[in-house]
Design an enzyme around this catalytic site. Sequence first.
Site, PDB file in Angstrom:
ATOM      1  N   HIS A  71     -10.267  -9.852  12.813  1.00  0.00           N
ATOM      2  CA  HIS A  71      -9.214  -8.870  13.112  1.00  0.00           C
ATOM      3  C   HIS A  71      -9.831  -7.693  13.858  1.00  0.00           C
ATOM      4  CE1 HIS A  71      -5.372  -6.695  11.453  1.00  0.00           C
ATOM      5  NE2 HIS A  71      -5.718  -6.246  12.647  1.00  0.00           N
ATOM      6  N   GLU A 141      -1.222 -10.305  15.758  1.00  0.00           N
ATOM      7  CA  GLU A 141      -0.707  -9.416  14.708  1.00  0.00           C
ATOM      8  C   GLU A 141       0.647  -8.926  15.205  1.00  0.00           C
ATOM      9  OE1 GLU A 141      -2.952  -5.889  13.807  1.00  0.00           O
ATOM     10  OE2 GLU A 141      -2.000  -5.663  11.852  1.00  0.00           O
ATOM     11  N   HIS A 207       2.098  -5.772   7.579  1.00  0.00           N
ATOM     12  CA  HIS A 207       3.165  -4.857   8.013  1.00  0.00           C
ATOM     13  C   HIS A 207       4.493  -5.332   7.418  1.00  0.00           C
ATOM     14  CE1 HIS A 207       0.507  -2.558  10.621  1.00  0.00           C
ATOM     15  NE2 HIS A 207      -0.096  -3.703  10.836  1.00  0.00           N
ATOM     16  N   ARG A 239       6.438  -2.471 -12.055  1.00  0.00           N
ATOM     17  CA  ARG A 239       7.569  -3.384 -12.290  1.00  0.00           C
ATOM     18  C   ARG A 239       7.885  -4.236 -11.070  1.00  0.00           C
ATOM     19  NH1 ARG A 239       9.088   0.899 -15.669  1.00  0.00           N
ATOM     20  NH2 ARG A 239      10.004   2.063 -13.939  1.00  0.00           N
ATOM     21  N   GLY A 261     -13.896   3.650   4.703  1.00  0.00           N
ATOM     22  CA  GLY A 261     -13.840   4.880   3.916  1.00  0.00           C
ATOM     23  C   GLY A 261     -12.635   5.747   4.241  1.00  0.00           C
ATOM     24  N   HIS A 263      -9.337   4.011   5.589  1.00  0.00           N
ATOM     25  CA  HIS A 263      -8.152   3.186   5.314  1.00  0.00           C
ATOM     26  C   HIS A 263      -7.939   2.988   3.817  1.00  0.00           C
ATOM     27  CE1 HIS A 263      -8.240   2.291   9.604  1.00  0.00           C
ATOM     28  NE2 HIS A 263      -7.039   1.772   9.470  1.00  0.00           N
ATOM     29  N   ASP A 286     -10.601  -4.168  12.236  1.00  0.00           N
ATOM     30  CA  ASP A 286      -9.352  -3.649  12.814  1.00  0.00           C
ATOM     31  C   ASP A 286      -9.682  -2.602  13.889  1.00  0.00           C
ATOM     32  OD1 ASP A 286      -6.608  -3.435  13.201  1.00  0.00           O
ATOM     33  OD2 ASP A 286      -6.259  -2.124  11.483  1.00  0.00           O
ATOM     34  N   LEU A 319      -2.623   5.970  10.410  1.00  0.00           N
ATOM     35  CA  LEU A 319      -3.880   5.408  10.919  1.00  0.00           C
ATOM     36  C   LEU A 319      -3.563   4.354  11.971  1.00  0.00           C
ATOM     37  CD1 LEU A 319      -5.855   5.094   7.567  1.00  0.00           C
ATOM     38  CD2 LEU A 319      -6.541   6.492   9.520  1.00  0.00           C
TER      39      LEU A 319
END
Length: 399
Positions: A71, A141, A207, A239, A261, A263, A286, A319
């Site tokens: 990715h 993606e 997503h 729940r 550190g 995300h 990513d 982000l």
Amino acid sequence: MRPAGNESDTLTVLTNGRILTPYVEIKTGTAVIQGRQIVEAKPAALNDFPSSARVLNLRGLTVVPGFVDMHIHGALGADTLDAAPEAISTIARFLAKNGTTSFLPTTVSAGWEQLGKVASAAVEAKKSNTLGAEILGLHLEGPFLNPEKRGAHNPAAIQGVDLNAVAALLHRFPGLVRVVTLAPELPGALDCIKYMAGQGVTAAAGHTSADFATMNAAFEAGLTHGVHLFNGMGPLHHREPGVVGAILTRPGVTCEVIADGHHLHPATVRLTASLKAPDDLVLVTDAMRAAGLADGQYDLGGLTVRVKDGVAKLPTGSLAGSTLTLVKAVKNAVAFTGFPLQKVVQWATVNPARVLGVSAKKGEIAAGKDADITVLDQDFNVVLTMVRGTIVWDSLQKE
Ligand SMILES: [Zn+2]
């Protein structure tokens, strides 16, 4: 750069290194490579080789399988969606310098005409790319995503599930598309997942705001992977465990973690690593086109992204990819989780290779595998990278 020589028959010996296969740690060992393939990895430093052999004395450096990034959008100003062979080759060369030996150029949501151009560019780049990481195929993606969880995907490019469109691309470029990320709650998504699984394409959730029941239906339909866990999806609720709860509790379903550190909090990486089986975690970058470049303003799929202190964000604060490398992700993941390097290396090598169906050749230092090898010093600097027996990055000679 060491002269490449005739790689098809060169005998290369990496001796006196600490080898993480990664299933086994060989404290002092030797890896023997004939041409493009690994012949063996075994304990002890050996000296008895023909004089024609290329022998590299590693003096205790760490030898790992080359990293596999399933990715990654871009680097060094280049983006997969530029739909240019040179852009993909630029990314490939950047990755090689950083110890990644194979990857999936990854698109963000775009129209099908544009995605077709990207696929053509990837095919061209595969032919001409000799000094970079190997292109294993494409990761799409989107564009079948939930607009509410779009993150840095251009809302104008997100669309409902169109099975014919994806089938047409798979027919036009047989074997090229390896992963498709979609939101399982969209109408028609389960049929699309079934179709892709039948075509040998990894169907991945991302997503998405799918609930727990929808995720289980998606698993039954053939979905096997979760994209950047926690990012771009609803949170875990006690729940309604949702996407996160479904992925964390489903054995055999793999998931991506972005260990930059930013995300994820380091404790969230530790939590994920303690819940998922060691075979089911995959480190990804990513990374977007600012990776390897200075802070500034960049484009991502038609959206403007500002990079400050290496963190890429939209004006909304969302982000927008990372500037991470996998070697840095491995270093971070060791620090975040306290797991030994040997275990963490598995998350960036053999695990993604298995997700992509290439573990017969990739991800391990073992007899018969491709000679994709990365050598690290104790500070996680990449000293040498070898892609299928060719040395594509070498800083040893600078010593
Ligand atoms: Zn994403």
